[in-house]
Design an enzyme around this catalytic site. Structure first.
Site, mmCIF file in Angstrom:
data_model
loop_
_atom_site.group_PDB
_atom_site.id
_atom_site.type_symbol
_atom_site.label_atom_id
_atom_site.label_comp_id
_atom_site.label_asym_id
_atom_site.label_seq_id
_atom_site.Cartn_x
_atom_site.Cartn_y
_atom_site.Cartn_z
ATOM 1 N N PHE A 8 46.183 29.746 32.932
ATOM 2 C CA PHE A 8 47.042 30.607 32.123
ATOM 3 C C PHE A 8 47.281 31.918 32.864
ATOM 4 O O PHE A 8 46.342 32.608 33.252
ATOM 5 C CB PHE A 8 46.377 30.903 30.782
ATOM 6 C CG PHE A 8 46.435 29.771 29.807
ATOM 7 C CD1 PHE A 8 47.407 29.746 28.810
ATOM 8 C CD2 PHE A 8 45.537 28.719 29.880
ATOM 9 C CE1 PHE A 8 47.463 28.702 27.904
ATOM 10 C CE2 PHE A 8 45.588 27.668 28.981
ATOM 11 C CZ PHE A 8 46.557 27.653 27.990
ATOM 12 N N GLY A 11 51.006 35.121 37.154
ATOM 13 C CA GLY A 11 51.295 36.352 37.886
ATOM 14 C C GLY A 11 50.625 36.376 39.238
ATOM 15 O O GLY A 11 50.170 35.345 39.767
ATOM 16 N N ASN A 12 50.542 37.567 39.813
ATOM 17 C CA ASN A 12 50.049 37.681 41.192
ATOM 18 C C ASN A 12 48.591 37.255 41.344
ATOM 19 O O ASN A 12 48.232 36.610 42.334
ATOM 20 C CB ASN A 12 50.227 39.125 41.672
ATOM 21 C CG ASN A 12 51.683 39.541 41.701
ATOM 22 O OD1 ASN A 12 52.556 38.743 41.987
ATOM 23 N ND2 ASN A 12 51.957 40.795 41.381
ATOM 24 N N ILE A 13 47.743 37.614 40.376
ATOM 25 C CA ILE A 13 46.337 37.204 40.465
ATOM 26 C C ILE A 13 46.226 35.696 40.279
ATOM 27 O O ILE A 13 45.485 35.016 40.994
ATOM 28 C CB ILE A 13 45.487 37.952 39.425
ATOM 29 C CG1 ILE A 13 45.447 39.447 39.754
ATOM 30 C CG2 ILE A 13 44.067 37.392 39.376
ATOM 31 C CD1 ILE A 13 44.780 40.295 38.698
ATOM 32 N N LYS A 216 30.230 45.035 40.131
ATOM 33 C CA LYS A 216 31.655 45.011 40.447
ATOM 34 C C LYS A 216 32.435 45.989 39.575
ATOM 35 O O LYS A 216 33.187 46.832 40.063
ATOM 36 C CB LYS A 216 32.196 43.594 40.264
ATOM 37 C CG LYS A 216 33.647 43.422 40.717
ATOM 38 C CD LYS A 216 34.625 43.582 39.598
ATOM 39 C CE LYS A 216 36.050 43.536 40.123
ATOM 40 N NZ LYS A 216 37.046 43.633 39.053
#
Length: 389
Positions: A8, A11-13, A216
């Site tokens: 889902f 987009g770019n990611i 992170k």
């Protein structure tokens, strides 16, 4: 039949990071998205390029073996794909998880008992995003209560932490995606003990995910956002330009010194190792080949000022330990000033909240802090200052 993954968010990611790993691991990838022109473009092109940029140069990878479905207009088709998939992943943003849960729930419910459980992994910049998605999927409005008893035979949910910088893309790049060469994708392996982990190249499987998630989020995301909000305040265009400013660079370093203190204290990571990691992050976000506008990195300030996020999350824990939080509080102050930025709805909502509420109510609504938190008075002072201006 070959392996199949439904992702889902095309987009770019989604295209540049997650689908790239799935493709390299032998999966056919089915993208699910609601933007019809993007769905049409994916289906009209048999391949696209992922361009990895590093200090040693660039490398191009060609991605193929995919198709796309409009999840809004072709839900039945999507449900059938999910019912027969091996993996479902997503990169849609934490606020969209509730909207993708219904078709996933229906696909899981339709799954044959002959298939192993579906692996569901949310790839979002948020702590416990897969747990959040699982909560929506298991909600009675999406999964009947009488189907929950054996739900784990049809689906298993694993939290993850992803780390890769994907800057704004050239508007003429089409489906191609440029991103940094460095990456880290860490996933909790404990839900898959019975059937084995999915075979996805590049994932680092661990039994305790929390240290990786907090390291992170409180290093990469805290550093990136600190540079963005201070950069915006000082009228810098991009993150790399902001980090050429000695004051902003100093603020980023100080904020990461504070989060390093928390990470070392809480998770037992060696001090020198965490210091080296923080310095590596500063070098990464300073890369001029990955120039990213401060407005884009700073967007969605309400989420970034929330209780478990990159400023309030580490600062609240440090404050309880009576440790220094001054740089994190300064960064949060600049985030509160990130109001009415064109193209960012949350910045407009933030401006409205600040204009229409008392300082106490603003702190509680935006950050989730209460008077019982040691950080509360420090953020209250910041909000009073910002509101007074």
């Amino acid at each position: 039949m070959g392996k199949k993954a439904v992702h889902f968010g095309a987009g770019n990611i989604g295209r540049g990071f997650v689908a790239c790993f799935l493709h390299n691991s032998g999966y056919d990838v089915v993208f699910a998205d609601v933007v019809q022109p993007l769905v049409d473009s994916i289906n009209a092109n048999s391949s696209y390029k992922v361009i990895e940029v590093g200090t040693e140069g660039t490398e191009e990878l060609t991605i193929s073996g995919y198709r796309a479905i409009n999840s809004r207009t072709n839900e039945d088709e999507l449900i059938n794909e999910i019912a027969t998939a091996d993996v479902v992943t997503c990169s849609v943003g934490p606020t969209i998880l509730k909207f993708i849960a219904p078709p996933i729930a229906k696909g899981i419910d339709k799954r044959s008992a002959d298939l192993p459980p579906l692996a569901v992994i949310a790839c979002e910049n948020a702590i416990g995003a897969t747990d959040t998605l699982a909560g929506f999927i298991k909600d009675p409005s999406n999964t009947p209560a009488d189907r929950l008893a054996d739900h784990d035979k049809r689906a298993r949910y694993a939290n993850s932490a992803i780390d890769r910088i994907v800057p704004a893309q050239d508007p003429n790049s089409g489906l191609d995606v440029k991103l940094e060469k460095f990456y880290e994708w860490v996933v909790d392996k404990t839900p898959f003990q019975e059937h084995g982990v999915p075979t996805i190249e590049g994932i680092h499987w661990v039994e305790n995910l929390e240290p990786y998630i907090e390291r992170k989020l409180y290093t990469v995301n805290t550093g990136h956002a600190t540079a963005a909000y201070h950069g915006y305040a000082l009228k810098k265009r991009t993150i790399d330009e902001a980090l050429q400013d000695e004051f902003i660079l100093g603020q980023v370093r100080k904020a990461l010194e504070e989060t390093t203190d928390l990470i070392v204290t809480k998770h037992g990571i060696a001090l020198e190792a965490q210091k080296a990691y923080a310095e590596k992050i500063i070098n990464r976000i300073s890369n001029p080949h990955l120039a990213d506008a401060v407005e884009r990195v700073g967007r969605a300030p309400l989420r970034k000022l929330s209780r478990k996020e990159r400023f309030i999350g580490p600062a609240s824990q440090l404050a309880e330990l009576d440790k220094d939080v001054s740089a994190l509080v300064d960064a949060a102050e600049q985030a509160f000033r990130f109001q009415n930025v064109p193209g960012d709805d949350e910045s407009a909502q933030l401006a409205t909240i600040i204009a229409e509420n008392s300082a106490d109510d603003i702190v509680k609504k935006v950050t989730g802090l209460t008077e019982s938190d040691k950080l509360y008075p420090k953020i209250l002072e910041v909000v009073k200052k910002v509101k007074g201006e």
